[in-house]
Motif scaffolding. Sequence first.
Motif, PDB file in Angstrom:
ATOM      1  N   LYS A   1      -3.049  45.554 -15.812  1.00  0.00           N
ATOM      2  CA  LYS A   1      -2.821  45.209 -17.215  1.00  0.00           C
ATOM      3  C   LYS A   1      -1.481  45.766 -17.709  1.00  0.00           C
ATOM      4  N   ARG A   2      -1.127  46.954 -17.246  1.00  0.00           N
ATOM      5  CA  ARG A   2       0.152  47.569 -17.648  1.00  0.00           C
ATOM      6  C   ARG A   2       1.237  47.381 -16.594  1.00  0.00           C
ATOM      7  N   ARG A   3       1.042  46.461 -15.662  1.00  0.00           N
ATOM      8  CA  ARG A   3       1.987  46.300 -14.567  1.00  0.00           C
ATOM      9  C   ARG A   3       3.381  45.873 -15.027  1.00  0.00           C
ATOM     10  N   PRO A   4       3.545  44.970 -15.990  1.00  0.00           N
ATOM     11  CA  PRO A   4       4.903  44.651 -16.435  1.00  0.00           C
ATOM     12  C   PRO A   4       5.665  45.871 -16.947  1.00  0.00           C
ATOM     13  N   LEU A   5       4.985  46.712 -17.743  1.00  0.00           N
ATOM     14  CA  LEU A   5       5.629  47.929 -18.227  1.00  0.00           C
ATOM     15  C   LEU A   5       5.951  48.867 -17.070  1.00  0.00           C
ATOM     16  N   ALA A   6       5.015  48.994 -16.122  1.00  0.00           N
ATOM     17  CA  ALA A   6       5.255  49.865 -14.971  1.00  0.00           C
ATOM     18  C   ALA A   6       6.436  49.390 -14.148  1.00  0.00           C
ATOM     19  N   ASN A   7       6.548  48.095 -13.943  1.00  0.00           N
ATOM     20  CA  ASN A   7       7.684  47.556 -13.197  1.00  0.00           C
ATOM     21  C   ASN A   7       9.001  47.792 -13.929  1.00  0.00           C
ATOM     22  N   GLY A   8       8.963  47.654 -15.252  1.00  0.00           N
ATOM     23  CA  GLY A   8      10.180  47.898 -16.022  1.00  0.00           C
ATOM     24  C   GLY A   8      10.622  49.341 -15.970  1.00  0.00           C
ATOM     25  N   LEU A   9       9.664  50.260 -16.072  1.00  0.00           N
ATOM     26  CA  LEU A   9      10.004  51.682 -16.004  1.00  0.00           C
ATOM     27  C   LEU A   9      10.498  52.063 -14.615  1.00  0.00           C
ATOM     28  N   ALA A  10       9.864  51.535 -13.575  1.00  0.00           N
ATOM     29  CA  ALA A  10      10.302  51.844 -12.213  1.00  0.00           C
ATOM     30  C   ALA A  10      11.696  51.282 -11.940  1.00  0.00           C
ATOM     31  N   ALA A  11      11.961  50.079 -12.451  1.00  0.00           N
ATOM     32  CA  ALA A  11      13.276  49.467 -12.235  1.00  0.00           C
ATOM     33  C   ALA A  11      14.386  50.230 -12.945  1.00  0.00           C
ATOM     34  N   ALA A  12      14.034  50.978 -13.999  1.00  0.00           N
ATOM     35  CA  ALA A  12      15.046  51.764 -14.704  1.00  0.00           C
ATOM     36  C   ALA A  12      15.608  52.888 -13.848  1.00  0.00           C
ATOM     37  N   GLY A  13      14.967  53.193 -12.728  1.00  0.00           N
ATOM     38  CA  GLY A  13      15.503  54.224 -11.839  1.00  0.00           C
ATOM     39  C   GLY A  13      16.855  53.870 -11.269  1.00  0.00           C
ATOM     40  N   SER A  14      17.126  52.582 -11.112  1.00  0.00           N
ATOM     41  CA  SER A  14      18.410  52.166 -10.536  1.00  0.00           C
ATOM     42  C   SER A  14      19.601  52.577 -11.403  1.00  0.00           C
ATOM     43  N   PRO A  15      19.660  52.191 -12.695  1.00  0.00           N
ATOM     44  CA  PRO A  15      20.810  52.621 -13.505  1.00  0.00           C
ATOM     45  C   PRO A  15      20.832  54.120 -13.769  1.00  0.00           C
ATOM     46  N   VAL A  16      19.654  54.750 -13.893  1.00  0.00           N
ATOM     47  CA  VAL A  16      19.632  56.193 -14.146  1.00  0.00           C
ATOM     48  C   VAL A  16      20.244  56.951 -12.973  1.00  0.00           C
ATOM     49  N   PHE A  17      19.838  56.615 -11.767  1.00  0.00           N
ATOM     50  CA  PHE A  17      20.354  57.308 -10.589  1.00  0.00           C
ATOM     51  C   PHE A  17      21.816  56.948 -10.327  1.00  0.00           C
ATOM     52  N   LEU A  18      22.211  55.719 -10.646  1.00  0.00           N
ATOM     53  CA  LEU A  18      23.613  55.346 -10.447  1.00  0.00           C
ATOM     54  C   LEU A  18      24.528  56.151 -11.351  1.00  0.00           C
ATOM     55  N   SER A  19      24.078  56.401 -12.590  1.00  0.00           N
ATOM     56  CA  SER A  19      24.898  57.167 -13.520  1.00  0.00           C
ATOM     57  C   SER A  19      24.903  58.659 -13.218  1.00  0.00           C
ATOM     58  N   SER A  20      23.988  59.121 -12.359  1.00  0.00           N
ATOM     59  CA  SER A  20      23.939  60.545 -12.029  1.00  0.00           C
ATOM     60  C   SER A  20      24.435  60.846 -10.616  1.00  0.00           C
ATOM     61  N   LEU A  21      24.156  59.965  -9.667  1.00  0.00           N
ATOM     62  CA  LEU A  21      24.573  60.227  -8.289  1.00  0.00           C
ATOM     63  C   LEU A  21      26.079  60.115  -8.105  1.00  0.00           C
ATOM     64  N   SER A  22      26.720  59.207  -8.815  1.00  0.00           N
ATOM     65  CA  SER A  22      28.173  59.050  -8.664  1.00  0.00           C
ATOM     66  C   SER A  22      28.931  60.293  -9.139  1.00  0.00           C
ATOM     67  N   PRO A  23      28.666  60.820 -10.352  1.00  0.00           N
ATOM     68  CA  PRO A  23      29.336  62.075 -10.731  1.00  0.00           C
ATOM     69  C   PRO A  23      28.971  63.242  -9.823  1.00  0.00           C
ATOM     70  N   LEU A  24      27.710  63.294  -9.386  1.00  0.00           N
ATOM     71  CA  LEU A  24      27.304  64.364  -8.480  1.00  0.00           C
ATOM     72  C   LEU A  24      28.062  64.271  -7.160  1.00  0.00           C
ATOM     73  N   GLY A  25      28.224  63.078  -6.657  1.00  0.00           N
ATOM     74  CA  GLY A  25      28.982  62.902  -5.425  1.00  0.00           C
ATOM     75  C   GLY A  25      30.423  63.347  -5.568  1.00  0.00           C
ATOM     76  N   GLN A  26      31.023  63.085  -6.724  1.00  0.00           N
ATOM     77  CA  GLN A  26      32.400  63.504  -6.956  1.00  0.00           C
ATOM     78  C   GLN A  26      32.506  65.028  -6.984  1.00  0.00           C
ATOM     79  N   VAL A  27      31.542  65.699  -7.610  1.00  0.00           N
ATOM     80  CA  VAL A  27      31.542  67.162  -7.646  1.00  0.00           C
ATOM     81  C   VAL A  27      31.363  67.736  -6.238  1.00  0.00           C
ATOM     82  N   LEU A  28      30.448  67.179  -5.477  1.00  0.00           N
ATOM     83  CA  LEU A  28      30.235  67.650  -4.106  1.00  0.00           C
ATOM     84  C   LEU A  28      31.471  67.425  -3.235  1.00  0.00           C
ATOM     85  N   LEU A  29      32.145  66.319  -3.461  1.00  0.00           N
ATOM     86  CA  LEU A  29      33.347  66.029  -2.685  1.00  0.00           C
ATOM     87  C   LEU A  29      34.442  67.050  -2.966  1.00  0.00           C
ATOM     88  N   GLU A  30      34.605  67.427  -4.223  1.00  0.00           N
ATOM     89  CA  GLU A  30      35.644  68.382  -4.580  1.00  0.00           C
ATOM     90  C   GLU A  30      35.341  69.789  -4.079  1.00  0.00           C
TER      91      GLU A  30
END
Length: 542
Positions: free
Chosen positions: A145-174
Amino acid sequence: MGRPDPEEGQLPAPVKPPDGGWGWIVLLGCFVITGFSYAFPKAVSVYFKELMKDFHVGYSDTAWISSIMLAMLYGTGPVCSIMVNQFGCRPVMLIGGLLASAGMILASFTTNIIELYLTAGVLTGLGMALNFQPSLIMLGTYFDKRRPLANGLAAAGSPVFLSSLSPLGQVLLEKFGWRGGFLIMGGLLLNCCTCGAVMRPLDMGMKRKMGKAQDKYEAKEMLPIGGKSEEGISTTDGTKKGKKAKKKPKKGKKLLDFSIFSNRGFIIYTISKFILVLGLFVPPILLVNYAKDTGVPDTEAAFLLSIIGFIDIFARPACGMVAGLKWVRPHVAYLFSFSMLFNGLTDICSARASNYTGLVIFCVFFGISYGMVGALQFEVLMAIVGSQKFSSAIGLVLLIEAFAVLIGPPSAGRLVDALKNYEVIFYLAGSEVVLSALFLGVASYCCLNRGKKEPPPENNPSAGGGSDTEEAESDVQEAEEHSSDNHQPAHSTDNAVGAANEEPNHVAEEQRGEGGGCPAGDGEVLARDGCNADQMVERDSF
């Protein structure tokens, strides 16, 4: 109630999705897995310049690392489906987390670009694929019954991690260089094992325990207190053991169910998704270079992708909430078609944007439409094939999408090199997305609605495209009917004897009235005369 016994070679009835409880932990794990799967191939691009210097290769050579990761994520879909159907989601995800982590750790010790392809590309890509697909399957198992909401929340992991992993990678590289960064990234990927560990399967174990307790309770109620009750319970257990000894061998589960190709909705979805992927990823890939060619500074051009990611974070859960509304969910395929149409028209209308303001407006609308597509793509597939066949369906769909991923963006890049014009590429990509939207909407209306207009058989009201919750609720309702009817346990007398004496017992019960019943001291005699559980229910109904 006529349902086949699961112990007689039949598959057990599906467990009702809890739509909460431990499902929220599963959703959190799926959020993390989705973030790693989609964002990690893009986040490693911050190391490309250092790799080019150390290995003396070009940008196109290093870009193959991300391409191989994505190819493994999409192209190994059938392999993941087979492994999930054979071993289950949790073991596959644990193995995938170890492979993804091992790939990045080994990549930190490589000495040439080919070794990077094999470790960071193939090994890590395969590990993330073995995590991504099972996590979606488990999400569909825990939510209905709540599957559409669950799919939407799970899919939000993509932009959240993209906005955090890229700066983290730059810090680790330096601070640690690319080798230290790869090593730490490999450690982060071990969190996939944690996410896999929380994917507790919904099995029939609890139902078996409840059924056994119910049988013992019924035995105590049907027989007098004392030795005969214990004898009845032992007889019940012995009869069950005899039934298990005589049970038929279970049919082997299909490793990959190709019968889904007989589903017209699945065929329509697969074709539209292939056309969609041809043009969906082209604009964000070319956006930064397009902005630079129009005279936008490098920092401001890179910020355009951040705008898309920020809007995407909120668009996916919001679209999931809208798709879960009662009057929207039956038509979620048309909402998915609208989101694709919205995305395609955004590409076409923004093709002539020549200043930074126009590109920012394009990023806002593209982020909204892109988030809608991301939130609905797997929800529509689950609604079409159901949770039982979703493991096979998603594997085959991802394999078909892999070909589109390998055709679309590279072809767009070659056209840019040949034409030196980004406007044509945006028109072409937008047209492909619009075509996929129109195909999905028109084909769904023309081909699928005809089948829905046919009246279902009256004797089988549950047939034909019910949701998983409806099927589970029917199972629960039948189970309640079983318990209310007080089915005769295995220790009761032969049914033929009870049937022969049924009519005299009716007369006897009428004479006794409401105060009558089976005397406590004559349980054995009454059982021989036919005073069984079914007749007790008939008595109560008078």
